[in-house]
Enzyme design. Sequence first.
Site, PDB file in Angstrom:
ATOM      1  CE1 TYR A  92      41.283   2.995 -23.048  1.00 46.85           C
ATOM      2  CE2 TYR A  92      40.384   3.155 -25.266  1.00 46.85           C
ATOM      3  CZ  TYR A  92      40.543   2.461 -24.087  1.00 46.85           C
ATOM      4  OH  TYR A  92      39.965   1.226 -23.938  1.00 46.85           O
ATOM      5  CG  HIS A 152      39.570   1.342 -16.984  1.00 45.22           C
ATOM      6  ND1 HIS A 152      39.079   0.150 -17.445  1.00 45.22           N
ATOM      7  CD2 HIS A 152      40.148   1.072 -15.787  1.00 45.22           C
ATOM      8  CE1 HIS A 152      39.336  -0.799 -16.580  1.00 45.22           C
ATOM      9  NE2 HIS A 152      39.989  -0.271 -15.551  1.00 45.22           N
ATOM     10  CE  LYS A 186      34.493   2.997 -20.438  1.00 39.82           C
ATOM     11  NZ  LYS A 186      35.531   2.891 -19.473  1.00 39.82           N
TER      12      LYS A 186
END
Length: 171
Positions: free
Chosen positions: A107, A117, A148
């Site tokens: 993160y 997220h 991602k």
Amino acid sequence: MRGDLCEGIVTIKIEAGNQRAVSLNQKSQFGKLSEDCLELSLIEACYLMERGRLDIYEDDEKCEADYIIGLIKDQEIYGKYLVYRDLKNRGYIIKTGFKYGSEFRLYERGTGPGHAHSDFLVKVLYETNQVNVLDFASYVRVSHGVNKKLLLAVVDDDLDVTYYNIEWTRP
């Protein structure tokens, strides 16, 4: 703060008036919080121990840092620890990535689970590893499928870490 090592997990009891363990979880995003304790992975506990924020005990005997590092090396997670420590020192919030087939979820600074997220999945490889092209493709496919970026962290023979940002590209 005291943590007790048992079967590869370090547990910090949450006692009345002592909310430091709760703060470690809620503010700094370490471990998994339950009603009466905070559970830390060996990697998280070692990091906190190196920073002087945690004393680790096993069978009521205080563990030395070399002993904990030895446990990490015995479990062949030392490379993961080096990557974890490097990213944590850079200010990132790090959680496990097992659900996504990677070592960590990463993160951005100032965020964390429940707030945003994760931006990256981190896969740790050793310079001497051979990577099957199908495995590599699956790492990329999973990271792309969950929106991602894939960050390959390669640990070399000198225990230095080099990062590669892998992105999905359509021809």
